[in-house]
Design a protein around this motif. Structure first.
Motif, PDB file in Angstrom:
ATOM      1  N   GLN A  16      30.761  32.248  13.854  1.00 19.01           N
ATOM      2  CA  GLN A  16      31.592  31.281  14.426  1.00 19.01           C
ATOM      3  C   GLN A  16      30.643  29.947  14.878  1.00 19.01           C
ATOM      4  OE1 GLN A  16      35.118  31.626  15.307  1.00 19.01           O
ATOM      5  NE2 GLN A  16      35.006  32.902  13.605  1.00 19.01           N
ATOM      6  N   ALA A  17      30.893  28.777  14.711  1.00 17.18           N
ATOM      7  CA  ALA A  17      30.225  27.644  15.117  1.00 17.18           C
ATOM      8  C   ALA A  17      30.421  27.442  16.833  1.00 17.18           C
ATOM      9  CB  ALA A  17      30.582  26.188  14.440  1.00 17.18           C
ATOM     10  N   PRO A  18      29.347  27.025  17.461  1.00 22.15           N
ATOM     11  CA  PRO A  18      29.562  26.977  18.752  1.00 22.15           C
ATOM     12  C   PRO A  18      30.535  25.815  19.034  1.00 22.15           C
ATOM     13  CG  PRO A  18      27.173  27.253  18.345  1.00 22.15           C
ATOM     14  CD  PRO A  18      28.116  27.135  16.988  1.00 22.15           C
ATOM     15  N   GLY A  19      31.301  25.899  20.207  1.00 27.52           N
ATOM     16  CA  GLY A  19      32.151  24.881  20.358  1.00 27.52           C
ATOM     17  C   GLY A  19      31.907  24.069  21.352  1.00 27.52           C
ATOM     18  N   PHE A  20      30.604  23.541  21.543  1.00 26.36           N
ATOM     19  CA  PHE A  20      30.068  22.714  22.491  1.00 26.36           C
ATOM     20  C   PHE A  20      29.150  21.652  21.988  1.00 26.36           C
ATOM     21  CE2 PHE A  20      28.371  27.009  22.918  1.00 26.36           C
ATOM     22  CZ  PHE A  20      26.966  26.762  22.602  1.00 26.36           C
ATOM     23  N   SER A  21      28.912  20.660  22.714  1.00 25.04           N
ATOM     24  CA  SER A  21      27.811  19.791  22.487  1.00 25.04           C
ATOM     25  C   SER A  21      26.446  20.066  23.263  1.00 25.04           C
ATOM     26  CB  SER A  21      28.227  18.430  23.248  1.00 25.04           C
ATOM     27  OG  SER A  21      27.087  17.282  23.349  1.00 25.04           O
ATOM     28  N   THR A  22      25.417  19.903  22.426  1.00 27.76           N
ATOM     29  CA  THR A  22      24.041  20.141  22.980  1.00 27.76           C
ATOM     30  C   THR A  22      23.724  19.321  24.120  1.00 27.76           C
ATOM     31  OG1 THR A  22      23.197  18.446  21.480  1.00 27.76           O
ATOM     32  CG2 THR A  22      23.177  21.001  20.775  1.00 27.76           C
ATOM     33  N   MET A  23      24.453  18.257  24.384  1.00 29.32           N
ATOM     34  CA  MET A  23      24.118  17.349  25.436  1.00 29.32           C
ATOM     35  C   MET A  23      24.714  17.824  26.633  1.00 29.32           C
ATOM     36  SD  MET A  23      22.521  14.425  24.458  1.00 29.32           S
ATOM     37  CE  MET A  23      22.898  13.108  25.777  1.00 29.32           C
ATOM     38  N   ASP A  24      25.660  18.644  26.664  1.00 30.78           N
ATOM     39  CA  ASP A  24      26.112  19.310  28.034  1.00 30.78           C
ATOM     40  C   ASP A  24      25.088  20.152  28.105  1.00 30.78           C
ATOM     41  OD1 ASP A  24      27.822  19.898  29.943  1.00 30.78           O
ATOM     42  OD2 ASP A  24      28.976  21.459  28.751  1.00 30.78           O
ATOM     43  N   LEU A  25      24.457  21.095  27.303  1.00 32.67           N
ATOM     44  CA  LEU A  25      23.359  21.878  27.781  1.00 32.67           C
ATOM     45  C   LEU A  25      22.295  21.056  28.455  1.00 32.67           C
ATOM     46  CD1 LEU A  25      23.328  24.108  24.764  1.00 32.67           C
ATOM     47  CD2 LEU A  25      24.329  24.373  26.619  1.00 32.67           C
ATOM     48  N   VAL A  26      21.799  20.136  27.853  1.00 31.46           N
ATOM     49  CA  VAL A  26      20.524  19.208  28.248  1.00 31.46           C
ATOM     50  C   VAL A  26      20.784  18.345  29.596  1.00 31.46           C
ATOM     51  CG1 VAL A  26      19.022  17.418  27.543  1.00 31.46           C
ATOM     52  CG2 VAL A  26      19.826  18.945  25.858  1.00 31.46           C
ATOM     53  N   LEU A  27      21.951  17.698  29.558  1.00 32.13           N
ATOM     54  CA  LEU A  27      22.059  17.138  30.762  1.00 32.13           C
ATOM     55  C   LEU A  27      22.467  17.856  32.135  1.00 32.13           C
ATOM     56  CD1 LEU A  27      23.777  13.823  29.365  1.00 32.13           C
ATOM     57  CD2 LEU A  27      21.380  14.245  29.573  1.00 32.13           C
ATOM     58  N   ARG A  28      23.029  18.971  31.931  1.00 25.15           N
ATOM     59  CA  ARG A  28      23.396  19.806  32.931  1.00 25.15           C
ATOM     60  C   ARG A  28      22.655  21.001  33.204  1.00 25.15           C
ATOM     61  NH1 ARG A  28      27.428  16.815  30.902  1.00 25.15           N
ATOM     62  NH2 ARG A  28      28.796  15.616  32.179  1.00 25.15           N
ATOM     63  N   GLN A  29      21.560  21.155  32.131  1.00 25.42           N
ATOM     64  CA  GLN A  29      20.671  22.102  32.270  1.00 25.42           C
ATOM     65  C   GLN A  29      21.546  23.725  32.461  1.00 25.42           C
ATOM     66  OE1 GLN A  29      16.788  20.906  34.459  1.00 25.42           O
ATOM     67  NE2 GLN A  29      17.870  22.261  35.545  1.00 25.42           N
ATOM     68  N   LYS A  30      22.580  23.748  31.277  1.00 27.63           N
ATOM     69  CA  LYS A  30      23.436  25.128  31.296  1.00 27.63           C
ATOM     70  C   LYS A  30      22.604  25.814  30.273  1.00 27.63           C
ATOM     71  CE  LYS A  30      27.837  22.944  32.219  1.00 27.63           C
ATOM     72  NZ  LYS A  30      29.133  22.878  31.696  1.00 27.63           N
ATOM     73  N   GLN A  31      22.706  27.120  30.502  1.00 29.10           N
ATOM     74  CA  GLN A  31      22.054  27.936  29.566  1.00 29.10           C
ATOM     75  C   GLN A  31      23.015  29.021  28.803  1.00 29.10           C
ATOM     76  OE1 GLN A  31      18.694  30.578  31.434  1.00 29.10           O
ATOM     77  NE2 GLN A  31      19.446  29.754  33.361  1.00 29.10           N
ATOM     78  N   VAL A  32      22.913  29.094  27.350  1.00 26.76           N
ATOM     79  CA  VAL A  32      23.751  30.168  26.523  1.00 26.76           C
ATOM     80  C   VAL A  32      22.932  31.041  25.960  1.00 26.76           C
ATOM     81  CG1 VAL A  32      25.252  30.268  24.470  1.00 26.76           C
ATOM     82  CG2 VAL A  32      25.188  27.862  25.943  1.00 26.76           C
ATOM     83  N   LYS A  33      23.505  32.385  26.465  1.00 27.32           N
ATOM     84  CA  LYS A  33      22.448  33.356  26.104  1.00 27.32           C
ATOM     85  C   LYS A  33      23.547  34.437  25.200  1.00 27.32           C
ATOM     86  CE  LYS A  33      20.053  33.844  30.513  1.00 27.32           C
ATOM     87  NZ  LYS A  33      19.920  34.836  31.654  1.00 27.32           N
TER      88      LYS A  33
END
Length: 364
Positions: free
Chosen positions: A288-305
């Motif tokens: 499955q392709a991730p359903g999110f933007s990498t910008m959301d990870l970067v600017l909000r310092q979210k982690q995906v594990k």
């Protein structure tokens, strides 16, 4: 070599066929021969049976099992003939790079692709793939001593069987991967056996807000009974607004996605607070392709594990989970909603396809 009954999968999209002429090699030193008494059905099995997940055929699946030791290939170590044991599909070697660095489920000795390595199961002189290195949809299994744990006298084997996958994955992911503690706020997407085990683990950890999301009303009700603060339907149009309001608009410290499909990863990251973590647990038949933007990870310092089997070590974690079950912290009986005789395994798979219950356990 032992002749036994087994539920054979000969091709994707075909029913399992119970045959009585499958042969299993004798255990080697460091292994035990275990008579299977109970085996839970998991969606990973169904993904292979129904076809989305490629797998070498013919094979015998089944990986959430409990049984009784009947023989050893050498010394039994801490185990004895007659011991009731729960099995794990990933027995660590305890010496490779990953085992030495706290990642036992990535063990280089036991994480080979399906069908790789030496054949141990046969039919008509041809190898049969041991699904998930256990092949517990059969009367017997050969298991590494490092991939088993004794079942306490107070715990029925029926309940102990689900420790091998649902509990190992659910509780292990909360504790070993996400590290959720007292006062945390968490959301669980998908309330099957793994998701409900997460609900129990979060309650035991003292989480302040525990949310479940699932399309099946029975599972939502069970989540509430096991400690969820609220459980919402997957098609509830107001669920995002409702859940964000429960977290003062910030989102959750941890979101556990037990589906891990594009729509759920998109929703999961939306529900994850800045600086929080989205933990992907579901195993999909098709990537499955991730359903999110990498910008959301970067600017909000979210982690995906990613989390596999809760990063559990069978010798360390399984005894602890079963002890907690005996003490009432984990209600394993709540995960088992049906038992079906081995001969009716295809009926049990149909129940799973219809979304009935939580965990159906095959009895031998």
């Amino acid at each position: 070599m032992l002749r036994m009954k087994a539920a054979l999968l000969e091709g994707s999209g075909t029913p399992l066929r119970i045959v009585d002429d499958v042969f299993l090699d004798d255990p080697k030193p460091g292994e035990a021969l275990v008579r299977i008494t109970h085996c839970g059905l998991c969606h990973s099995d169904l993904s292979i049976i129904d076809g989305p997940m490629a797998y070498p055929m013919p094979c015998v699946l089944g990986h959430e099992a409990a049984g009784e030791i009947v023989a050893f290939g050498g010394e039994g170590g801490a185990f004895s003939v007659g011991d009731r044991v729960v099995l794990s599909m990933r027995a660590p070697c305890d010496t490779c790079f990953h085992c030495s660095n706290g990642q036992p489920v990535l063990c280089e000795e036991t994480s080979a692709p399906p069908g790789a390595g030496e054949a141990r199961m046969w039919r008509d002189g041809q190898p049969v793939t041991r699904g998930f290195q256990l092949a517990a949809f059969a009367e017997y299994a050969v298991v590494s001593l490092r991939g088993m744990a004794k079942i306490p006298d107070a715990l029925p084997s029926l309940q102990a069987s689900v420790v091998g996958c649902a509990v190992q994955t659910g509780v292990g992911t909360v504790e070993n991967v996400a590290g959720c503690g007292e006062g945390s706020k968490a959301c669980v997407i998908g309330l099957g056996g793994v998701g409900l085990a997460m609900i129990m683990a979060l309650k035991a950890a003292g989480a302040a807000v525990i949310v479940g999301i699932d399309p099946v009303a029975e599972r939502r009700e069970r989540a509430m009974a096991l400690g969820a603060t609220v459980a919402l339907a997957s098609d509830d149009d107001q669920r995002i607004q409702t859940l964000m309001a429960m977290t003062e608009g910030r989102g959750f410290d941890a979101v556990f996605d037990n589906v891990a499909a594009t729509p759920t990863t998109r929703e999961g990251l939306q529900l994850t607070r800045s600086g929080g973590q989205l933990v992907l647990v579901g195993v999909t038949g098709v990537p499955q392709a991730p359903g999110f933007s990498t910008m959301d990870l970067v600017l909000r310092q979210k982690q995906v594990k990613g989390a596999f089997l809760g990063n559990c070590h069978p010798g360390r974690d399984l005894p602890r989970f079963m002890k907690n079950a005996c003490g009432g912290e984990l209600d394993l009986a709540a995960l088992v909603t049906a038992t079906v005789p081995f001969e009716r395994i295809n009926d049990a798979l149909d129940m799973m396809r219809r979304g009935e219950g939580v965990r159906t356990v095959i009895t031998f």
